[in-house]
Write a protein that holds these residues in place. Structure first.
Motif, mmCIF file in Angstrom:
data_model
loop_
_atom_site.group_PDB
_atom_site.id
_atom_site.type_symbol
_atom_site.label_atom_id
_atom_site.label_comp_id
_atom_site.label_asym_id
_atom_site.label_seq_id
_atom_site.Cartn_x
_atom_site.Cartn_y
_atom_site.Cartn_z
ATOM 1 N N GLU A 169 0.815 -1.222 0.000
ATOM 2 C CA GLU A 169 0.000 0.000 0.000
ATOM 3 C C GLU A 169 0.849 1.273 0.000
ATOM 4 O O GLU A 169 0.326 2.369 -0.227
ATOM 5 N N ARG A 170 2.146 1.131 0.234
ATOM 6 C CA ARG A 170 3.035 2.291 0.181
ATOM 7 C C ARG A 170 3.973 2.235 -1.036
ATOM 8 O O ARG A 170 5.001 2.912 -1.078
ATOM 9 N N CYS A 171 3.580 1.412 -2.013
ATOM 10 C CA CYS A 171 4.352 1.294 -3.255
ATOM 11 C C CYS A 171 3.588 1.906 -4.416
ATOM 12 O O CYS A 171 2.364 1.746 -4.531
ATOM 13 N N VAL A 172 4.310 2.582 -5.275
ATOM 14 C CA VAL A 172 3.751 3.145 -6.506
ATOM 15 C C VAL A 172 4.493 2.531 -7.684
ATOM 16 O O VAL A 172 5.726 2.594 -7.748
ATOM 17 N N VAL A 173 3.757 1.944 -8.602
ATOM 18 C CA VAL A 173 4.338 1.334 -9.795
ATOM 19 C C VAL A 173 4.291 2.328 -10.946
ATOM 20 O O VAL A 173 3.283 3.016 -11.138
ATOM 21 N N LEU A 174 5.364 2.402 -11.708
ATOM 22 C CA LEU A 174 5.400 3.231 -12.908
ATOM 23 C C LEU A 174 5.397 2.305 -14.108
ATOM 24 O O LEU A 174 6.336 1.534 -14.310
ATOM 25 N N GLU A 175 4.330 2.372 -14.900
ATOM 26 C CA GLU A 175 4.072 1.391 -15.963
ATOM 27 C C GLU A 175 3.645 2.062 -17.259
ATOM 28 O O GLU A 175 2.961 3.084 -17.251
ATOM 29 N N ASP A 176 4.030 1.427 -18.363
ATOM 30 C CA ASP A 176 3.605 1.896 -19.685
ATOM 31 C C ASP A 176 2.582 0.969 -20.325
ATOM 32 O O ASP A 176 2.047 1.297 -21.385
ATOM 33 N N ALA A 177 2.310 -0.184 -19.693
ATOM 34 C CA ALA A 177 1.463 -1.204 -20.313
ATOM 35 C C ALA A 177 0.206 -1.456 -19.490
ATOM 36 O O ALA A 177 0.238 -1.396 -18.253
ATOM 37 N N VAL A 178 -0.877 -1.766 -20.172
ATOM 38 C CA VAL A 178 -2.148 -2.035 -19.505
ATOM 39 C C VAL A 178 -2.030 -3.245 -18.582
ATOM 40 O O VAL A 178 -2.526 -3.229 -17.445
ATOM 41 N N LEU A 179 -1.371 -4.302 -19.038
ATOM 42 C CA LEU A 179 -1.227 -5.488 -18.201
ATOM 43 C C LEU A 179 -0.353 -5.206 -16.987
ATOM 44 O O LEU A 179 -0.559 -5.771 -15.911
ATOM 45 N N GLY A 180 0.622 -4.329 -17.138
ATOM 46 C CA GLY A 180 1.448 -3.949 -16.007
ATOM 47 C C GLY A 180 0.670 -3.154 -14.979
ATOM 48 O O GLY A 180 0.860 -3.322 -13.767
ATOM 49 N N GLU A 181 -0.215 -2.272 -15.456
ATOM 50 C CA GLU A 181 -1.086 -1.532 -14.540
ATOM 51 C C GLU A 181 -1.959 -2.494 -13.748
ATOM 52 O O GLU A 181 -2.123 -2.347 -12.525
ATOM 53 N N GLN A 182 -2.504 -3.503 -14.432
ATOM 54 C CA GLN A 182 -3.336 -4.488 -13.742
ATOM 55 C C GLN A 182 -2.522 -5.288 -12.729
ATOM 56 O O GLN A 182 -3.003 -5.613 -11.640
ATOM 57 N N ALA A 183 -1.279 -5.602 -13.058
ATOM 58 C CA ALA A 183 -0.403 -6.310 -12.116
ATOM 59 C C ALA A 183 -0.192 -5.478 -10.854
ATOM 60 O O ALA A 183 -0.151 -6.011 -9.741
ATOM 61 N N ALA A 184 -0.056 -4.165 -11.022
ATOM 62 C CA ALA A 184 0.117 -3.282 -9.868
ATOM 63 C C ALA A 184 -1.100 -3.332 -8.961
ATOM 64 O O ALA A 184 -0.973 -3.463 -7.730
ATOM 65 N N TYR A 185 -2.289 -3.232 -9.535
ATOM 66 C CA TYR A 185 -3.505 -3.248 -8.717
ATOM 67 C C TYR A 185 -3.682 -4.599 -8.034
ATOM 68 O O TYR A 185 -4.117 -4.673 -6.884
ATOM 69 N N ARG A 186 -3.344 -5.655 -8.730
ATOM 70 C CA ARG A 186 -3.441 -6.989 -8.128
ATOM 71 C C ARG A 186 -2.449 -7.161 -6.984
ATOM 72 O O ARG A 186 -2.675 -7.969 -6.073
ATOM 73 N N ALA A 187 -1.356 -6.408 -7.045
ATOM 74 C CA ALA A 187 -0.364 -6.450 -5.965
ATOM 75 C C ALA A 187 -0.734 -5.527 -4.815
ATOM 76 O O ALA A 187 -0.022 -5.472 -3.812
ATOM 77 N N GLY A 188 -1.822 -4.776 -4.966
ATOM 78 C CA GLY A 188 -2.244 -3.856 -3.918
ATOM 79 C C GLY A 188 -1.514 -2.525 -3.949
ATOM 80 O O GLY A 188 -1.345 -1.872 -2.918
ATOM 81 N N MET A 189 -1.101 -2.097 -5.147
ATOM 82 C CA MET A 189 -0.321 -0.877 -5.306
ATOM 83 C C MET A 189 -1.022 0.101 -6.238
ATOM 84 O O MET A 189 -1.838 -0.287 -7.066
ATOM 85 N N ARG A 190 -0.681 1.359 -6.098
ATOM 86 C CA ARG A 190 -1.163 2.364 -7.028
ATOM 87 C C ARG A 190 -0.190 2.512 -8.195
ATOM 88 O O ARG A 190 0.898 1.948 -8.167
ATOM 89 N N CYS A 191 -0.581 3.279 -9.202
ATOM 90 C CA CYS A 191 0.170 3.261 -10.460
ATOM 91 C C CYS A 191 0.256 4.649 -11.086
ATOM 92 O O CYS A 191 -0.707 5.422 -11.044
ATOM 93 N N VAL A 192 1.404 4.952 -11.652
ATOM 94 C CA VAL A 192 1.604 6.093 -12.537
ATOM 95 C C VAL A 192 1.733 5.546 -13.952
ATOM 96 O O VAL A 192 2.526 4.630 -14.193
ATOM 97 N N ALA A 193 0.952 6.072 -14.879
ATOM 98 C CA ALA A 193 0.992 5.613 -16.271
ATOM 99 C C ALA A 193 1.991 6.455 -17.058
ATOM 100 O O ALA A 193 1.925 7.685 -17.043
ATOM 101 N N VAL A 194 2.916 5.773 -17.722
ATOM 102 C CA VAL A 194 3.918 6.441 -18.551
ATOM 103 C C VAL A 194 3.524 6.227 -20.012
ATOM 104 O O VAL A 194 3.557 5.097 -20.517
ATOM 105 N N GLY A 195 3.170 7.305 -20.692
ATOM 106 C CA GLY A 195 2.565 7.187 -22.015
ATOM 107 C C GLY A 195 3.553 7.232 -23.154
ATOM 108 O O GLY A 195 3.411 8.065 -24.058
ATOM 109 N N THR A 196 4.533 6.350 -23.148
ATOM 110 C CA THR A 196 5.461 6.304 -24.277
ATOM 111 C C THR A 196 4.830 5.659 -25.504
ATOM 112 O O THR A 196 5.238 5.935 -26.628
#
Length: 233
Positions: A164-191
């Motif tokens: 709950e104190r981790c933030v994932v930085l991801e460019d992929a939809v599946l990676g964003e979903q992995a973050a939520y499944r891990a109980g983390m929030r996410c920053v989307a990197v739009g490359t």
């Protein structure tokens, strides 16, 4: 949980530290051509980017392909990618400055990627980025790749920071979903994707030039709840 416990930033590598999705897609497309496949690699990666290459490849065959053969195809794709990207290796704009500022602000920093050790070294060591990461987790450190949460859970555990104190930085939809499944929030990197392609990131950024640790901390306070992952990909 103590309120003075630090936050952690967990970075994906491809498409986050570097903007290499076009070369990744080109490498897949060249492999598909050699295998006589007509699959469009760019469209494929829009859906499956973030998964291990062998799993992405498994999805394009009509009949099951042995795991060993898929790994051989993945190795061929990796060689093609490295040749294509060799002279283009550079960090996403503003990355080093943000990493330095985040460390100064007290963030723990980890890397969680589906790539193997050789590929991680191909990027981190060439660009001199390894020094900024307290923990590096790759495909050999987990049982299941993204969108399964193993990669990010393992990184958090090694960092010693609760999800709950981790933030994932991801460019992929599946990676964003992995973050939520891990109980983390996410920053989307739009490359490679647009903001509407993501589910519910804290913020959508094109690069790191406008992002500061202070602003990220403010976003975390404003959005304390982790989004629920989608049931279907």
């Amino acid at each position: 949980m103590p309120t003075d416990q630090p936050y952690a930033l967990i970075f994906d590598m491809d498409g986050v530290l570097i903007d290499n999705t076009p070369e990744q897609a080109r490498a897949f497309q060249l492999l598909f051509r050699d295998l006589g496949l007509t699959t469009n690699a760019r469209r494929l990666l829009r859906r499956l980017n973030g998964m291990p290459a062998a799993e992405i490849l498994a999805s394009v065959f009509t009949n099951p392909v042995p795991k060993k053969q898929l790994e051989e195809y993945a190795a061929q794709r990796e060689l093609l990618y490295r040749v294509l990207y060799w002279n283009k290796r550079r960090e996403v704009a503003g990355l080093t400055a943000f990493l330095q500022a985040a460390r100064a602000a007290g963030f723990r920093i980890g890397l969680g990627t589906g790539s193997g050790d050789d590929t991680i070294a191909y990027i981190l060591d060439h660009l001199g980025l390894r020094r900024y990461f307290d923990v590096v987790v790759g495909k050999d450190d987990v049982t299941k790749g993204k969108p399964h949460p193993d990669t990010y859970r393992t990184t958090a555990r090694k960092l010693g920071i609760p999800p709950e104190r981790c933030v994932v930085l991801e460019d992929a939809v599946l990676g964003e979903q992995a973050a939520y499944r891990a109980g983390m929030r996410c920053v989307a990197v739009g490359t490679s994707l647009n903001a509407p392609d993501f589910q519910a990131p804290l913020i959508y950024i094109k690069d790191f030039t406008g992002l500061t640790p202070e602003y990220l901390l403010a976003l975390l306070e404003q959005h304390p709840t982790v989004p629920k992952p989608r049931k279907k990909q």
